[in-house]
Each structure stands twice: as structure tokens, then as C-alpha cells.
Design a protein around this motif. Structure first.
Motif, mmCIF file in Angstrom:
data_model
loop_
_atom_site.group_PDB
_atom_site.id
_atom_site.type_symbol
_atom_site.label_atom_id
_atom_site.label_comp_id
_atom_site.label_asym_id
_atom_site.label_seq_id
_atom_site.Cartn_x
_atom_site.Cartn_y
_atom_site.Cartn_z
ATOM 1 N N ASP A 259 -3.993 6.984 -3.033
ATOM 2 C CA ASP A 259 -3.680 6.025 -1.967
ATOM 3 C C ASP A 259 -4.146 4.681 -2.498
ATOM 4 O O ASP A 259 -5.347 4.477 -2.707
ATOM 5 C CB ASP A 259 -4.420 6.412 -0.682
ATOM 6 N N LEU B 277 -2.038 13.792 0.613
ATOM 7 C CA LEU B 277 -2.063 12.494 1.294
ATOM 8 C C LEU B 277 -0.723 12.161 1.934
ATOM 9 O O LEU B 277 -0.665 11.408 2.902
ATOM 10 C CB LEU B 277 -2.457 11.389 0.310
ATOM 11 N N CYS B 278 0.362 12.731 1.409
ATOM 12 C CA CYS B 278 1.683 12.437 1.957
ATOM 13 C C CYS B 278 1.855 13.005 3.363
ATOM 14 O O CYS B 278 2.701 12.551 4.122
ATOM 15 C CB CYS B 278 2.769 12.978 1.039
ATOM 16 N N GLN C 123 -3.736 13.110 -6.208
ATOM 17 C CA GLN C 123 -3.293 12.432 -4.995
ATOM 18 C C GLN C 123 -3.920 11.034 -4.976
ATOM 19 O O GLN C 123 -5.124 10.899 -5.208
ATOM 20 C CB GLN C 123 -3.738 13.204 -3.756
ATOM 21 N N GLN D 100 1.127 5.718 -0.980
ATOM 22 C CA GLN D 100 0.488 6.989 -1.283
ATOM 23 C C GLN D 100 1.463 7.834 -2.105
ATOM 24 O O GLN D 100 2.681 7.667 -2.012
ATOM 25 C CB GLN D 100 0.116 7.750 -0.006
ATOM 26 N N CYS E 97 5.233 8.996 -2.128
ATOM 27 C CA CYS E 97 5.552 10.098 -1.217
ATOM 28 C C CYS E 97 7.035 10.079 -0.839
ATOM 29 O O CYS E 97 7.580 9.025 -0.481
ATOM 30 C CB CYS E 97 4.717 9.982 0.057
ATOM 31 N N TYR F 263 -7.765 3.117 -2.688
ATOM 32 C CA TYR F 263 -8.480 3.574 -1.504
ATOM 33 C C TYR F 263 -9.004 4.998 -1.683
ATOM 34 O O TYR F 263 -10.142 5.299 -1.317
ATOM 35 C CB TYR F 263 -7.565 3.517 -0.276
ATOM 36 N N ARG F 264 -8.156 5.868 -2.248
ATOM 37 C CA ARG F 264 -8.538 7.267 -2.476
ATOM 38 C C ARG F 264 -7.859 7.797 -3.727
ATOM 39 O O ARG F 264 -6.699 7.487 -3.990
ATOM 40 C CB ARG F 264 -8.130 8.148 -1.289
ATOM 41 N N ARG G 36 0.848 -1.177 0.000
ATOM 42 C CA ARG G 36 0.000 0.000 0.000
ATOM 43 C C ARG G 36 0.891 1.236 0.000
ATOM 44 O O ARG G 36 1.794 1.375 0.830
ATOM 45 C CB ARG G 36 -0.935 0.016 1.207
ATOM 46 N N TYR H 163 -3.676 9.497 9.180
ATOM 47 C CA TYR H 163 -3.891 8.319 8.341
ATOM 48 C C TYR H 163 -3.603 7.003 9.070
ATOM 49 O O TYR H 163 -4.409 6.073 9.062
ATOM 50 C CB TYR H 163 -3.041 8.429 7.072
#
Length: 220
Positions: free
Chosen positions: A85, A114-115, A83, A36, A51, A106-107, A34, A120
Motif C-alpha cells: 500500500d 490488501l486488495c 502486498q 494497493q 489491485c 504505508y504497508r 495512493r 481500509y
């Protein structure tokens, strides 16, 4: 002659085992990561930069993910960098630093960073909706419900894992009955166009409100 036949029959099982051996199976789910970062188009290629890194990964097409179509829709609305995720498999590519094959997005959104999402890793579930506006966050510390013009509620909750990845989160305190139901399903925010992987239904004292949500880093 009898010795030669005996030796041949002894070796037959070994030959058979060599023919059916296909190597150690790869657990794709365990190998998934996973991550971002930022997402942008370079010509026809969709590029992902994690990120805090300079590496660039080419997004591989995957029938189970709508990432390319969703990213294209947000780009058409004027975004330059998105952005994201997501969870998927890292692999090799002919160019760039490799490839990324998404399994779960996810997003995906235009706004925010998001970074630098400080909550989170503590978040199990986050969901929101509109008309009326509401926002709910669930962590180990409790359930936080926020609505414009109303005092924020922090409540204890019960969590129930349901089949097919669904989840029910409920609380009954201070005269309020709050229930959040989330289901893995592609969901687009009606106001921002942001994409997430959960549809959400919030019930407060019988009133039903709908929206979108996602699992945070604290959700296995």
C-alpha cells in the motif's frame, strides 16, 4: 533612427519575459496517487501490479523510500509475492506499462490481501504491537482496542494533529485512560516482518506499549 530605438526599447521587456519563463510548475504532491496491489521481483526489477489490474509498473529507485531493501528482506524470508500500500508518482518507462516512484510506503507485508481490505476506506489509523499483543483501529465511529483474553473496548476519542505529521488520539471512558501516539517513521513488525510508515506508542492507564501503524483511507 529615433523611431527604431523606441521600438527596440519597447520590445526589451518582452524578450526578458521570454527568457525567464520556465513553464507551468508541477505540484508533485497533488499529482501523487495512493495505490494497493502486489509486488514482486523480476530479475533485478521490482514490479508493481495494482489491485484488479493487469498493468505492470517498474518501481523506480527513490532515496526517500526503503521499498527495494524492505522488499528484498521479505523475499529472503521466502515470500514470492508481497502486498503493498503506497503513494507515489506514475511515470513512463522503456518497458512494461510505466513506472511508479514511491514517496510513502504505508504497508508492505507477506500475508493478507490488501486488495480485499473491507475496512481500509473507513480507517483513519491502525496500529498494533506485541509482548503484550494489542491491536487498535480508529475510525469516525470510534476507537476499537483489542487485546487477547480481554473484552474489546469501543471508546469515543479526541484527535490532535501535531507538527511533522504526528498524531495523538486519546480517550478517557469507563475508568480507562487510553492514548495512542503515532509518528511518521520506518517501522518493522517484530513478529511478521511487515513494514509500515508509522511508529506507535500506546498508553493504557500509564502502561506503555510500542508497535507499528499506518494511516488508512479515511485519513487525509
Amino acid at each position: 533612427m529615433r523611431l527604431r530605438r523606441t521600438l527596440l526599447f519597447t520590445l526589451l521587456p518582452l524578450f526578458a519575459s521570454c527568457q525567464v519563463y520556465t513553464g507551468k510548475p508541477v505540484d508533485e504532491q497533488a499529482a501523487m496517487t495512493r495505490m494497493q496491489g502486489q509486488l514482486y521481483f523480476s530479475g533485478e526489477q521490482l514490479i508493481f501490479t495494482p489491485c484488479g489490474e493487469k498493468r505492470q509498473f517498474v518501481i523506480k529507485n527513490d532515496a526517500s523510500s526503503n521499498l527495494r531493501d524492505d522488499a528484498k528482506a521479505l523475499y529472503d524470508d521466502g515470500a514470492s509475492t508481497l502486498q503493498v500500500d503506497m503513494r507515489g508518482l506514475l511515470g513512463s518507462a522503456n518497458s512494461n506499462d510505466g513506472s511508479f516512484k514511491p514517496d510513502t510506503v504505508y504497508r508492505l507485508q507477506r500475508e493478507g490481501d490488501l486488495c480485499n481490505d473491507l475496512v481500509y476506506r473507513l480507517t483513519k489509523v491502525r496500529a498494533n504491537g506485541h509482548e503484550p499483543d494489542w491491536n487498535i483501529g480508529v475510525s469516525a465511529q470510534g476507537l476499537l482496542l483489542e487485546r487477547p483474553g480481554q473484552k474489546a473496548l469501543v471508546l469515543p476519542y479526541l484527535e490532535e494533529q501535531l507538527p511533522e505529521g504526528r498524531m495523538s488520539i486519546s480517550s478517557e471512558a469507563n475508568g480507562n485512560r487510553v492514548e495512542l501516539w503515532v509518528t511518521p517513521q520506518h517501522c518493522v513488525d517484530s513478529m511478521s516482518g511487515a513494514v509500515s510508515h508509522l511508529t506507535a506508542e500506546l498508553r493504557i492507564n500509564g502502561q506503555v506499549m510500542r508497535g507499528c501503524g499506518y494511516f488508512g483511507g479515511a485519513q487525509p
